[in-house]
Design a protein around this motif. Sequence first.
Motif, PDB file in Angstrom:
ATOM      1  N   ILE A  73       0.850  -1.179   0.000  1.00 42.83           N
ATOM      2  CA  ILE A  73       0.000   0.000   0.000  1.00 42.83           C
ATOM      3  C   ILE A  73       0.888   1.232   0.000  1.00 42.83           C
ATOM      4  O   ILE A  73       1.603   1.499   0.962  1.00 42.83           O
ATOM      5  CB  ILE A  73      -0.946  -0.038   1.209  1.00 42.83           C
ATOM      6  N   ALA A  74       0.854   1.942  -1.118  1.00 40.32           N
ATOM      7  CA  ALA A  74       1.786   3.061  -1.311  1.00 40.32           C
ATOM      8  C   ALA A  74       1.053   4.241  -1.931  1.00 40.32           C
ATOM      9  O   ALA A  74       1.421   4.719  -3.002  1.00 40.32           O
ATOM     10  CB  ALA A  74       2.955   2.607  -2.196  1.00 40.32           C
ATOM     11  N   THR A  86      -6.313  -0.996   3.475  1.00 40.56           N
ATOM     12  CA  THR A  86      -5.707  -1.994   4.365  1.00 40.56           C
ATOM     13  C   THR A  86      -6.787  -2.938   4.913  1.00 40.56           C
ATOM     14  O   THR A  86      -6.623  -4.166   4.899  1.00 40.56           O
ATOM     15  CB  THR A  86      -4.969  -1.317   5.543  1.00 40.56           C
ATOM     16  N   ILE A  87      -7.892  -2.350   5.360  1.00 43.42           N
ATOM     17  CA  ILE A  87      -8.991  -3.175   5.882  1.00 43.42           C
ATOM     18  C   ILE A  87      -9.538  -4.100   4.793  1.00 43.42           C
ATOM     19  O   ILE A  87      -9.729  -5.299   5.022  1.00 43.42           O
ATOM     20  CB  ILE A  87     -10.110  -2.275   6.453  1.00 43.42           C
ATOM     21  N   LYS A  90      -7.100  -6.995   4.075  1.00 45.71           N
ATOM     22  CA  LYS A  90      -7.056  -7.948   5.189  1.00 45.71           C
ATOM     23  C   LYS A  90      -8.334  -8.788   5.212  1.00 45.71           C
ATOM     24  O   LYS A  90      -8.289  -9.981   5.454  1.00 45.71           O
ATOM     25  CB  LYS A  90      -6.859  -7.232   6.528  1.00 45.71           C
ATOM     26  N   GLU A  91      -9.462  -8.120   4.930  1.00 45.81           N
ATOM     27  CA  GLU A  91     -10.726  -8.854   4.901  1.00 45.81           C
ATOM     28  C   GLU A  91     -10.738  -9.914   3.802  1.00 45.81           C
ATOM     29  O   GLU A  91     -11.331 -10.981   3.952  1.00 45.81           O
ATOM     30  CB  GLU A  91     -11.893  -7.888   4.697  1.00 45.81           C
ATOM     31  N   LEU A  92     -10.033  -9.611   2.707  1.00 44.36           N
ATOM     32  CA  LEU A  92      -9.955 -10.589   1.623  1.00 44.36           C
ATOM     33  C   LEU A  92      -9.025 -11.745   1.976  1.00 44.36           C
ATOM     34  O   LEU A  92      -8.954 -12.734   1.268  1.00 44.36           O
ATOM     35  CB  LEU A  92      -9.457  -9.921   0.343  1.00 44.36           C
ATOM     36  N   VAL A 113      -5.168  -1.499  12.067  1.00 44.85           N
ATOM     37  CA  VAL A 113      -6.198  -2.068  11.194  1.00 44.85           C
ATOM     38  C   VAL A 113      -5.680  -3.262  10.398  1.00 44.85           C
ATOM     39  O   VAL A 113      -6.362  -3.756   9.506  1.00 44.85           O
ATOM     40  CB  VAL A 113      -6.839  -1.015  10.252  1.00 44.85           C
ATOM     41  N   GLY A 114      -4.460  -3.712  10.690  1.00 42.95           N
ATOM     42  CA  GLY A 114      -4.059  -4.988  10.131  1.00 42.95           C
ATOM     43  C   GLY A 114      -2.818  -5.037   9.254  1.00 42.95           C
ATOM     44  O   GLY A 114      -2.437  -6.111   8.790  1.00 42.95           O
TER      45      GLY A 114
END
Length: 217
Positions: A73-74, A86-87, A90-92, A113-114
Amino acid sequence: MGKKEFVVFGLGRFGKSVALTLADSGCEVLVVDDNEEKIHDIAEYVTYAVKADVTDAETLSTLGLRNFDGAIIAIGENLEASVLVTILVKELGIPYVLAKVQTDTQAKVLKKVGADMVVFPEKETGIRIANKLVHGNFFDAIELSTTFSMMELDALPEWYGKTLSELDLRAKYDINVIGVKNRGKFNFNPTAEEIIDRDDILVVIGRNETLSQLQNH
Ligand code: ATP
Ligand code: ATP
Ligand code: CA
Protein backbone atom coordinates in the motif's frame (compact mmCIF):
# COMPACT_ATOMS: atom_id res chain seq x y z
CA MET A 1 4.49 -23.74 -6.26
CA GLY A 2 3.34 -21.10 -8.75
CA LYS A 3 4.66 -17.62 -9.16
CA LYS A 4 4.10 -15.28 -6.25
CA GLU A 5 1.33 -12.77 -6.76
CA PHE A 6 1.42 -9.23 -5.44
CA VAL A 7 -0.87 -6.24 -5.68
CA VAL A 8 0.55 -2.73 -5.46
CA PHE A 9 -1.77 0.15 -4.65
CA GLY A 10 -0.42 3.54 -5.66
CA LEU A 11 2.28 4.29 -8.20
CA GLY A 12 4.29 7.06 -6.59
CA ARG A 13 8.06 6.59 -6.74
CA PHE A 14 7.99 3.92 -4.03
CA GLY A 15 5.03 1.90 -5.32
CA LYS A 16 6.33 2.02 -8.86
CA SER A 17 9.79 0.84 -7.97
CA VAL A 18 8.40 -2.00 -5.82
CA ALA A 19 6.04 -3.06 -8.63
CA LEU A 20 8.74 -3.00 -11.32
CA THR A 21 11.24 -4.89 -9.16
CA LEU A 22 8.71 -7.58 -8.28
CA ALA A 23 7.81 -7.95 -11.95
CA ASP A 24 11.50 -8.09 -12.86
CA SER A 25 11.95 -10.86 -10.31
CA GLY A 26 9.34 -12.97 -12.06
CA CYS A 27 6.34 -12.30 -9.80
CA GLU A 28 2.81 -11.72 -11.01
CA VAL A 29 2.10 -8.07 -10.29
CA LEU A 30 -1.22 -6.27 -10.31
CA VAL A 31 -1.10 -2.49 -9.87
CA VAL A 32 -3.95 -0.16 -9.00
CA ASP A 33 -3.87 3.62 -9.29
CA ASP A 34 -6.52 6.18 -10.19
CA ASN A 35 -4.12 8.10 -12.40
CA GLU A 36 -4.71 7.14 -16.02
CA GLU A 37 -1.26 8.17 -17.21
CA LYS A 38 0.59 6.20 -14.52
CA ILE A 39 -1.44 3.10 -15.32
CA HIS A 40 -0.74 3.53 -19.03
CA ASP A 41 3.00 4.00 -18.48
CA ILE A 42 3.47 0.88 -16.35
CA ALA A 43 1.02 -1.44 -18.15
CA GLU A 44 3.55 -3.20 -20.39
CA TYR A 45 5.88 -4.04 -17.46
CA VAL A 46 3.40 -5.66 -15.06
CA THR A 47 0.87 -8.47 -15.32
CA TYR A 48 -2.19 -6.29 -14.98
CA ALA A 49 -2.64 -2.53 -14.48
CA VAL A 50 -6.00 -1.24 -13.33
CA LYS A 51 -7.17 2.35 -13.15
CA ALA A 52 -9.37 2.52 -10.08
CA ASP A 53 -9.84 4.29 -6.79
CA VAL A 54 -8.37 2.00 -4.14
CA THR A 55 -11.26 2.76 -1.81
CA ASP A 56 -13.78 1.43 -4.32
CA ALA A 57 -14.61 -1.88 -2.64
CA GLU A 58 -16.81 -3.01 -5.50
CA THR A 59 -14.06 -2.69 -8.10
CA LEU A 60 -11.51 -4.30 -5.79
CA SER A 61 -13.82 -7.25 -5.29
CA THR A 62 -13.71 -7.94 -9.05
CA LEU A 63 -9.91 -8.25 -9.08
CA GLY A 64 -9.66 -11.73 -7.56
CA LEU A 65 -7.27 -10.61 -4.85
CA ARG A 66 -8.19 -13.45 -2.52
CA ASN A 67 -5.28 -15.69 -3.46
CA PHE A 68 -2.59 -13.05 -3.60
CA ASP A 69 0.55 -13.51 -1.50
CA GLY A 70 0.99 -9.88 -0.58
CA ALA A 71 -0.29 -6.35 -0.92
CA ILE A 72 1.80 -3.19 -0.95
CA ILE A 73 0.00 0.00 0.00
CA ALA A 74 1.79 3.06 -1.31
CA ILE A 75 -0.83 5.71 -1.85
CA GLY A 76 0.83 8.60 -0.10
CA GLU A 77 -0.57 10.88 2.55
CA ASN A 78 -4.25 10.04 2.31
CA LEU A 79 -4.77 8.34 5.68
CA GLU A 80 -8.43 7.57 5.10
CA ALA A 81 -7.74 5.83 1.79
CA SER A 82 -4.82 3.84 3.19
CA VAL A 83 -6.90 2.71 6.17
CA LEU A 84 -9.76 1.63 3.95
CA VAL A 85 -7.60 -0.31 1.52
CA THR A 86 -5.71 -1.99 4.37
CA ILE A 87 -8.99 -3.18 5.88
CA LEU A 88 -10.25 -4.35 2.50
CA VAL A 89 -7.20 -6.47 1.69
CA LYS A 90 -7.06 -7.95 5.19
CA GLU A 91 -10.73 -8.85 4.90
CA LEU A 92 -9.95 -10.59 1.62
CA GLY A 93 -7.43 -12.66 3.52
CA ILE A 94 -4.19 -11.47 1.88
CA PRO A 95 -1.57 -12.87 4.26
CA TYR A 96 1.05 -10.12 4.02
CA VAL A 97 0.22 -6.44 3.85
CA LEU A 98 3.01 -3.88 3.75
CA ALA A 99 2.27 -0.18 3.93
CA LYS A 100 4.49 2.77 3.17
CA VAL A 101 3.90 5.48 5.73
CA GLN A 102 5.10 9.00 6.34
CA THR A 103 4.28 9.62 9.99
CA ASP A 104 4.24 7.68 13.24
CA THR A 105 0.51 8.27 13.49
CA GLN A 106 -0.09 6.76 10.08
CA ALA A 107 2.09 3.79 11.09
CA LYS A 108 0.18 3.23 14.30
CA VAL A 109 -3.24 3.41 12.65
CA LEU A 110 -2.34 1.11 9.77
CA LYS A 111 -0.86 -1.50 12.10
CA LYS A 112 -3.98 -1.31 14.21
CA VAL A 113 -6.20 -2.07 11.19
CA GLY A 114 -4.06 -4.99 10.13
CA ALA A 115 -0.91 -3.97 8.21
CA ASP A 116 1.72 -6.63 8.88
CA MET A 117 4.59 -4.28 8.24
CA VAL A 118 5.03 -0.56 7.84
CA VAL A 119 8.01 1.09 6.23
CA PHE A 120 9.28 4.68 6.29
CA PRO A 121 11.46 4.63 3.16
CA GLU A 122 12.88 8.15 3.44
CA LYS A 123 13.53 7.86 7.18
CA GLU A 124 15.03 4.36 6.91
CA THR A 125 17.25 5.31 4.00
CA GLY A 126 18.35 8.40 5.92
CA ILE A 127 19.38 6.28 8.91
CA ARG A 128 21.22 3.79 6.73
CA ILE A 129 23.12 6.50 4.88
CA ALA A 130 24.02 8.35 8.09
CA ASN A 131 25.29 5.08 9.62
CA LYS A 132 27.44 4.55 6.53
CA LEU A 133 28.83 8.06 6.81
CA VAL A 134 29.66 7.60 10.49
CA HIS A 135 30.91 4.02 10.48
CA GLY A 136 32.50 3.86 7.05
CA ASN A 137 31.57 1.63 4.22
CA PHE A 138 30.30 -1.62 5.67
CA PHE A 139 31.44 -4.43 3.45
CA ASP A 140 28.42 -6.53 2.64
CA ALA A 141 26.64 -5.47 5.85
CA ILE A 142 23.02 -6.37 6.44
CA GLU A 143 21.35 -3.95 8.80
CA LEU A 144 19.33 -5.94 11.31
CA SER A 145 18.21 -2.81 13.14
CA THR A 146 19.60 0.69 13.54
CA THR A 147 22.08 -0.73 16.10
CA PHE A 148 23.01 -4.22 14.87
CA SER A 149 24.33 -5.59 11.61
CA MET A 150 25.49 -8.84 10.14
CA MET A 151 28.66 -8.55 8.11
CA GLU A 152 31.81 -10.15 6.82
CA LEU A 153 34.95 -9.40 8.76
CA ASP A 154 38.54 -10.26 7.88
CA ALA A 155 40.13 -12.17 10.75
CA LEU A 156 42.60 -9.94 12.60
CA PRO A 157 46.22 -11.17 12.38
CA GLU A 158 46.36 -11.60 16.17
CA TRP A 159 43.49 -14.09 15.87
CA TYR A 160 45.36 -16.49 13.59
CA GLY A 161 45.87 -19.94 15.09
CA LYS A 162 43.51 -19.37 18.01
CA THR A 163 40.16 -21.03 18.67
CA LEU A 164 36.91 -19.12 19.11
CA SER A 165 36.98 -20.24 22.70
CA GLU A 166 40.44 -18.71 23.27
CA LEU A 167 39.46 -15.54 21.46
CA ASP A 168 36.29 -15.26 23.54
CA LEU A 169 34.78 -12.87 21.00
CA ARG A 170 31.36 -13.05 22.56
CA ALA A 171 32.57 -11.73 25.88
CA LYS A 172 35.22 -9.36 24.50
CA TYR A 173 33.29 -7.72 21.69
CA ASP A 174 29.73 -8.94 22.11
CA ILE A 175 29.84 -10.44 18.63
CA ASN A 176 28.65 -13.83 17.45
CA VAL A 177 30.40 -15.74 14.72
CA ILE A 178 27.80 -17.47 12.61
CA GLY A 179 30.12 -18.74 9.92
CA VAL A 180 33.71 -18.83 8.73
CA LYS A 181 34.65 -18.57 5.06
CA ASN A 182 37.92 -19.60 3.59
CA ARG A 183 38.70 -20.02 -0.11
CA GLY A 184 35.14 -20.68 -1.14
CA LYS A 185 34.42 -23.04 1.75
CA PHE A 186 31.82 -21.97 4.27
CA ASN A 187 31.74 -23.44 7.73
CA PHE A 188 28.35 -22.59 9.16
CA ASN A 189 27.81 -22.43 12.92
CA PRO A 190 31.40 -23.00 14.05
CA THR A 191 32.01 -24.60 17.41
CA ALA A 192 34.11 -23.10 20.18
CA GLU A 193 37.00 -25.32 18.96
CA GLU A 194 37.05 -23.73 15.48
CA ILE A 195 40.54 -22.41 14.78
CA ILE A 196 40.80 -19.09 12.96
CA ASP A 197 43.32 -19.22 10.13
CA ARG A 198 45.06 -16.65 8.00
CA ASP A 199 42.68 -15.32 5.31
CA ASP A 200 39.57 -16.50 7.14
CA ILE A 201 36.53 -14.29 6.70
CA LEU A 202 34.19 -14.35 9.67
CA VAL A 203 30.48 -13.79 9.21
CA VAL A 204 29.45 -12.04 12.39
CA ILE A 205 26.55 -10.29 14.07
CA GLY A 206 27.23 -7.40 16.40
CA ARG A 207 26.87 -3.74 17.17
CA ASN A 208 27.63 -1.28 14.36
CA GLU A 209 30.30 0.57 16.39
CA THR A 210 32.11 -2.65 17.30
CA LEU A 211 31.97 -3.97 13.77
CA SER A 212 33.30 -0.80 12.25
CA GLN A 213 36.13 -0.68 14.81
CA LEU A 214 37.08 -4.27 14.06
CA GLN A 215 36.85 -3.67 10.34
CA ASN A 216 39.10 -0.62 10.41
CA HIS A 217 41.53 -2.30 12.75
P1 ATP B 1 6.56 8.58 -3.27
O1 ATP B 1 7.09 9.45 -2.19
O2 ATP B 1 6.96 7.16 -3.19
O3 ATP B 1 6.71 9.13 -4.65
P2 ATP B 1 4.05 9.22 -2.05
O4 ATP B 1 3.77 8.30 -0.93
O5 ATP B 1 4.56 10.58 -1.76
O6 ATP B 1 4.98 8.50 -3.10
P3 ATP B 1 2.44 10.03 -4.19
O7 ATP B 1 3.66 10.43 -4.93
O8 ATP B 1 1.37 11.02 -3.91
O9 ATP B 1 2.73 9.34 -2.84
O10 ATP B 1 1.84 8.80 -4.98
C1 ATP B 1 0.73 8.11 -4.54
C2 ATP B 1 0.07 7.42 -5.72
O11 ATP B 1 -1.15 6.88 -5.25
C3 ATP B 1 -0.26 8.34 -6.87
O12 ATP B 1 0.12 7.73 -8.08
C4 ATP B 1 -1.78 8.50 -6.77
O13 ATP B 1 -2.37 8.61 -8.04
C5 ATP B 1 -2.19 7.21 -6.11
N1 ATP B 1 -3.39 7.36 -5.30
C6 ATP B 1 -3.60 8.19 -4.26
N2 ATP B 1 -4.82 8.03 -3.74
C7 ATP B 1 -5.40 7.06 -4.50
C8 ATP B 1 -6.68 6.42 -4.48
N3 ATP B 1 -7.61 6.75 -3.58
N4 ATP B 1 -6.91 5.46 -5.38
C9 ATP B 1 -5.99 5.10 -6.28
N5 ATP B 1 -4.78 5.66 -6.35
C10 ATP B 1 -4.50 6.63 -5.48
P1 ATP C 1 28.86 -19.13 26.60
O1 ATP C 1 29.81 -18.53 27.59
O2 ATP C 1 28.58 -18.16 25.46
O3 ATP C 1 27.62 -19.71 27.18
P2 ATP C 1 29.63 -21.80 26.42
O4 ATP C 1 29.86 -21.86 27.86
O5 ATP C 1 28.46 -22.48 25.82
O6 ATP C 1 29.65 -20.30 25.91
P3 ATP C 1 31.33 -22.64 24.32
O7 ATP C 1 30.19 -22.74 23.42
O8 ATP C 1 32.28 -23.77 24.42
O9 ATP C 1 30.95 -22.35 25.79
O10 ATP C 1 32.15 -21.35 23.95
C1 ATP C 1 33.17 -20.85 24.77
C2 ATP C 1 33.45 -19.42 24.39
O11 ATP C 1 33.88 -19.39 23.03
C3 ATP C 1 32.23 -18.55 24.43
O12 ATP C 1 32.04 -17.97 25.68
C4 ATP C 1 32.55 -17.52 23.37
O13 ATP C 1 33.28 -16.45 23.90
C5 ATP C 1 33.40 -18.26 22.40
N1 ATP C 1 32.61 -18.68 21.24
C6 ATP C 1 32.22 -19.94 20.94
N2 ATP C 1 31.50 -19.96 19.80
C7 ATP C 1 31.44 -18.69 19.39
C8 ATP C 1 30.83 -18.04 18.28
N3 ATP C 1 30.14 -18.70 17.36
N4 ATP C 1 30.97 -16.70 18.18
C9 ATP C 1 31.65 -15.99 19.10
N5 ATP C 1 32.24 -16.54 20.16
C10 ATP C 1 32.14 -17.86 20.30
CA1 CA D 1 6.58 11.52 -1.36
